[in-house]
Design a protein around this motif. Structure first.
Motif, PDB file in Angstrom:
ATOM      1  N   LEU A 110      -8.261   7.309   0.005  1.00 57.38           N
ATOM      2  CA  LEU A 110      -7.710   5.913  -0.763  1.00 57.38           C
ATOM      3  C   LEU A 110      -8.798   5.262  -1.370  1.00 57.38           C
ATOM      4  N   ILE A 111     -10.063   5.452  -0.950  1.00 56.11           N
ATOM      5  CA  ILE A 111     -11.370   4.902  -1.673  1.00 56.11           C
ATOM      6  C   ILE A 111     -11.997   5.848  -2.502  1.00 56.11           C
ATOM      7  N   PRO A 112     -12.379   5.497  -3.569  1.00 56.89           N
ATOM      8  CA  PRO A 112     -12.741   6.613  -4.719  1.00 56.89           C
ATOM      9  C   PRO A 112     -14.018   6.958  -4.438  1.00 56.89           C
TER      10      PRO A 112
ATOM     11  N   SER B  51     -10.345  12.028   3.617  1.00 57.51           N
ATOM     12  CA  SER B  51      -9.538  12.177   4.740  1.00 57.51           C
ATOM     13  C   SER B  51      -8.380  12.845   4.477  1.00 57.51           C
ATOM     14  N   PHE B  52      -7.860  13.102   3.302  1.00 56.41           N
ATOM     15  CA  PHE B  52      -6.617  13.828   3.011  1.00 56.41           C
ATOM     16  C   PHE B  52      -6.882  15.483   3.127  1.00 56.41           C
TER      17      PHE B  52
ATOM     18  N   VAL C 131      -4.976  -1.216  11.119  1.00 60.88           N
ATOM     19  CA  VAL C 131      -5.430  -1.096   9.701  1.00 60.88           C
ATOM     20  C   VAL C 131      -5.555  -2.699   9.105  1.00 60.88           C
ATOM     21  N   ASP C 132      -4.494  -3.553   9.216  1.00 63.28           N
ATOM     22  CA  ASP C 132      -4.921  -4.828   9.116  1.00 63.28           C
ATOM     23  C   ASP C 132      -6.056  -5.505   9.767  1.00 63.28           C
ATOM     24  N   THR C 133      -6.198  -5.076  11.114  1.00 63.14           N
ATOM     25  CA  THR C 133      -7.299  -5.631  11.735  1.00 63.14           C
ATOM     26  C   THR C 133      -8.821  -5.121  11.264  1.00 63.14           C
TER      27      THR C 133
ATOM     28  N   ARG D 189     -13.705   3.883   6.966  1.00 66.01           N
ATOM     29  CA  ARG D 189     -13.487   5.271   7.052  1.00 66.01           C
ATOM     30  C   ARG D 189     -12.094   5.337   8.060  1.00 66.01           C
ATOM     31  N   ASP D 190     -12.442   4.349   8.845  1.00 66.00           N
ATOM     32  CA  ASP D 190     -11.229   4.424  10.119  1.00 66.00           C
ATOM     33  C   ASP D 190     -10.023   4.115   9.343  1.00 66.00           C
TER      34      ASP D 190
END
Length: 514
Positions: free
Chosen positions: A319-321, A330-331, A444-446, A465-466
């Motif tokens: 998700l993060i570049p 992660s993917f 995720v929101d938390t 990371r989580d």
């Protein structure tokens, strides 16, 4: 005779040199910039896209801005800004003196309050209201002091203020509860918008009354908008524009030669990413996470980067570049290779009818969107597991369709709003995200909210990371690639290397005649 010949040679050289030097009139002529980015709206409350914000960062001012290469916001319309207290819930700014709107009226704290209030009140489907999810209220304490009261600690709030979402508008020119229509814009940025024709051009004149972070304004600019990359390339090859950016065709970009004396080429790293977003709502064929996981097993990023984009983008597995705090793979860790067998196993477990039929949308004219969609369709249909109906849409229509959940999958590029991983959090995967996938995950929101409490942004790495581990499991999106930034200009134009640097600011004032 020798003296006469020498004088004649000097005279000829002098005439030739004079003819090669640009005249003062040439120095003041407009620099023409071509792009395929489209403008959704001239009203900051109604747009959250790269093309619109590129214009906003020149026509409007925010309280804060980013300097080239900077990672922390600095004052622009503000003289100073700071959190009050240690709980990161009260943020106060003092305005610069003497900033005036085109009408001649002085900008006050009431205009700032009005601008933020209307973004939240209008809450446009394709607007930036989601960026201010932690903003409880705004108060104008005096003519020059404004205070933001946050509902929860948010160290990233100054970053958000520095974006196009924080553009300050003239409260006398913009309705409080609806978007302004027409082709005008009233801001206090380094440029005034003097003419605008949608999807064709925007004419910008230096704002001689500008007061802010910049020492001065730049040259007159004419932005020209092109329907697709091929049209932009044709205009560049035909010398109809002086600068080409975002985006020339991949084949043209891959063949650029920095040593070509007839042009200036800037290639730089970028935090711009592109994801395949998936509709997770009940009723969508992709509602079951196992179906989305099956898709993740079939996507071949390396093939996309090498064939569709000819090496001008890098495969992305998170998700993060790359380059931002918290980046992971992660993917790749979860789906290390393409596997039709793994995908089929998941679809069988989900009990869905094969092939799974889904609609896939993309924005017409947005780079290599059509070619990319065709390649992804082929990958997803491998083994007969999916049947993909691909369709391209005009940009504004495309935005409205994904906001309304009218497509099952759609590919969209994301330009970082600011240089922090938070810009890839709530807007993309938080509940009520800008991408409207319908995805919600309390964990995720938390994590996203927890990351916002750290003023020291290096401390957010584990939280993100989580987050990315959750995203790789839930698959509300599939990361595709990370872009490299290209700016091409003719040999007479300098400053192209400062035009864009991944902070969301489009610095047209940096362009100049050499």
């Amino acid at each position: 005779m020798r003296i006469l010949v020498t004088l004649l040679v000097l005279a000829v050289v002098g005439v030739g040199g004079w003819q090669l030097l640009p005249s003062q009139g040439d120095k003041n002529k407009s620099i023409t910039v071509g792009t395929t980015d489209a403008v959704t709206s001239l009203d900051p409350a109604g747009a959250y896209d790269a093309g619109s914000w590129a214009l906003f960062s020149n026509v409007f001012q925010s309280l804060l801005t980013f300097e080239p290469g900077g990672v922390q916001p600095v004052p622009d319309a503000a003289q100073s800004c700071a959190f009050k207290g240690s709980d990161l819930k009260t943020y106060r700014c003092t305005l610069r003196d003497g900033i005036v709107f085109p009408s001649g009226r002085v900008l006050t704290a009431e205009d700032v309050k009005y601008s933020f209030d209307r973004v939240k009140k209008i809450n446009s489907d394709v607007g930036p209201a989601s960026l201010f999810s932690t903003l409880g209220s705004v108060s104008a304490d005096s003519a020059t002091t404004v205070t933001f009261h946050l509902s929860s600690p948010d160290a990233t709030f100054p970053f958000k203020v520095a974006t196009g979402a924080g553009a300050i508008v003239d409260k006398d020119k913009y309705p409080a509860d609806s978007l302004r229509t027409g082709s005008g814009a009233d801001g206090t940025g380094p440029y005034r918008l003097t003419a605008y024709t949608k999807d064709q051009r925007a004419v910008l004149a230096p704002n001689t009354h500008y007061k802010g972070n910049l020492n001065g304004t730049g040259k007159p600019i004419e932005l020209r908008y092109y329907a697709d990359s091929q049209a932009l390339d044709k205009a560049w090859q035909g010398k109809q524009i002086d600068v080409a950016t975002r985006t020339l065709p991949p084949k043209v970009l891959s063949g650029l030669n920095p040593s070509d004396p007839n042009q200036r080429v800037t290639e730089s790293d970028s935090a711009e990413t592109r994801n395949l977003y998936l509709n997770t709502r009940a009723g969508s064929p992709l509602h079951d996470a196992r179906v989305r996981q099956a898709m993740a097993w079939l996507v071949n990023r390396e093939e996309l980067a090498a064939t569709v984009y000819e090496g001008t983008v890098d495969p992305l597995y998170s998700l993060i570049p790359t380059g931002l705090t918290g980046h992971t793979t992660s993917f790749f860790d979860t789906y290390p290779r393409q596997s039709t067998a793994k995908a089929k196993e998941l679809l069988t477990e989900a009990g869905v009818t094969l092939p799974v039929r889904l609609t896939f949308g993309y924005g017409k004219g947005r780079g290599a969107g059509a070619e990319e969609s065709a390649a992804l369709k082929k990958q997803l249909e491998a083994g007969g597991l999916f049947k993909v109906d691909v369709k391209g849409y005009e940009w504004t229509d495309f935005q409205k369709r994904w906001a309304a959940g009218k497509m099952d999958a759609w590919a969209v590029g994301w330009v970082a709003d600011y240089p922090d991983p938070d810009t890839f959090g709530s807007p993309l995967v938080g509940t009520g995200s800008t991408m409207s996938t319908g995805y919600t995950n309390k964990a995720v929101d938390t994590l996203i909210q927890a990351s916002q409490q750290y003023a020291d942004r290096s401390r957010v790495a584990q939280d993100f990371r989580d987050v990315q581990a959750h995203i790789a499991t839930d698959v509300p999106l599939i990361p595709l690639w990370q872009r490299k930034e290209y700016v091409v200009s003719n040999e007479d134009v300098g400053g192209g290397q400062y035009l864009s640097d991944g902070t969301g600011v489009f610095r047209l004032w940096q362009l100049n005649w050499i």
